[in-house]
Design an enzyme around this catalytic site. Structure first.
Site, PDB file in Angstrom:
ATOM      1  N   SER A  55       0.864  -1.177   0.000  1.00  0.00           N
ATOM      2  CA  SER A  55       0.000   0.000   0.000  1.00  0.00           C
ATOM      3  C   SER A  55       0.896   1.222   0.000  1.00  0.00           C
ATOM      4  CB  SER A  55      -0.906   0.047   1.232  1.00  0.00           C
ATOM      5  OG  SER A  55      -1.906  -0.930   1.150  1.00  0.00           O
ATOM      6  N   GLU A  62      -0.781  18.716  -6.438  1.00  0.00           N
ATOM      7  CA  GLU A  62      -2.121  18.751  -7.010  1.00  0.00           C
ATOM      8  C   GLU A  62      -3.084  17.769  -6.344  1.00  0.00           C
ATOM      9  OE1 GLU A  62       1.118  20.006  -9.647  1.00  0.00           O
ATOM     10  OE2 GLU A  62       0.743  18.112  -8.629  1.00  0.00           O
ATOM     11  N   SER A  63      -2.645  16.883  -5.464  1.00  0.00           N
ATOM     12  CA  SER A  63      -3.449  15.973  -4.647  1.00  0.00           C
ATOM     13  C   SER A  63      -2.691  14.685  -4.354  1.00  0.00           C
ATOM     14  CB  SER A  63      -4.834  15.693  -5.222  1.00  0.00           C
ATOM     15  OG  SER A  63      -5.642  15.133  -4.192  1.00  0.00           O
ATOM     16  N   HIS A  68      -3.422  -0.013  -3.317  1.00  0.00           N
ATOM     17  CA  HIS A  68      -3.492  -1.166  -2.422  1.00  0.00           C
ATOM     18  C   HIS A  68      -3.396  -2.366  -3.355  1.00  0.00           C
ATOM     19  CE1 HIS A  68      -4.613   1.427   0.873  1.00  0.00           C
ATOM     20  NE2 HIS A  68      -5.521   1.966   0.077  1.00  0.00           N
ATOM     21  N   CYS A  83      -6.139  18.065  -8.504  1.00  0.00           N
ATOM     22  CA  CYS A  83      -6.911  19.306  -8.404  1.00  0.00           C
ATOM     23  C   CYS A  83      -6.533  20.218  -9.563  1.00  0.00           C
ATOM     24  CB  CYS A  83      -6.611  20.009  -7.082  1.00  0.00           C
ATOM     25  SG  CYS A  83      -7.123  19.055  -5.648  1.00  0.00           S
TER      26      CYS A  83
END
Length: 128
Positions: A55, A62-63, A68, A83
């Site tokens: 994970s 930008e985010s 996983h 974003c």
């Protein structure tokens, strides 16, 4: 800009299980995917589970990009959220799917910040 961001949820099946279980490979793949999309990488955190699975998250200006992995099923759950309208999350999502040798790719793209969410149908791609 029509949205505050774009969020791709990718269901990747029939992936290479060795790649899915290799934390260093997955981490490098995700950082490279962010860079390929033109994102600015801020933080990177990945964890290898025993007996298998990885994970991780790549935080970008930008985010984020997350994974996983379930090598025992040849499956990876991937999110790519960006974003603004400068970065195309589809570039990173495609790069990741290619890097994991995903044979079946289901992607849903959700516009973020636009009020009530209307989830579009998934696009499914089978790769030989």
């Amino acid at each position: 800009m029509d949205t505050m961001g774009r969020h791709i949820i990718a269901e990747l099946w029939d992936c290479n299980p060795e790649k899915l279980n290799d934390m260093e490979y997955v981490e490098r793949l995700f950082v490279d995917a962010a860079l390929q999309a033109g994102a600015e990488v801020r933080e990177v955190a990945f964890h290898k589970f025993a007996p298998h699975g990885v994970s991780g998250v790549v935080i970008i200006s930008e985010s984020h990009l997350t994974i996983h992995s379930f090598p025992e099923h040849g499956y990876a759950s991937v999110d790519v959220f960006t974003c603004g309208d400068r970065i195309d999350p589809a570039i990173a999502a495609h790069y990741i799917a290619d890097g994991l040798d995903a044979k079946i790719r289901e992607n849903v793209e959700i516009p973020r910040g636009m009020g009530p969410v209307e989830v579009p149908a998934a696009t499914v791609q089978h790769v030989n």
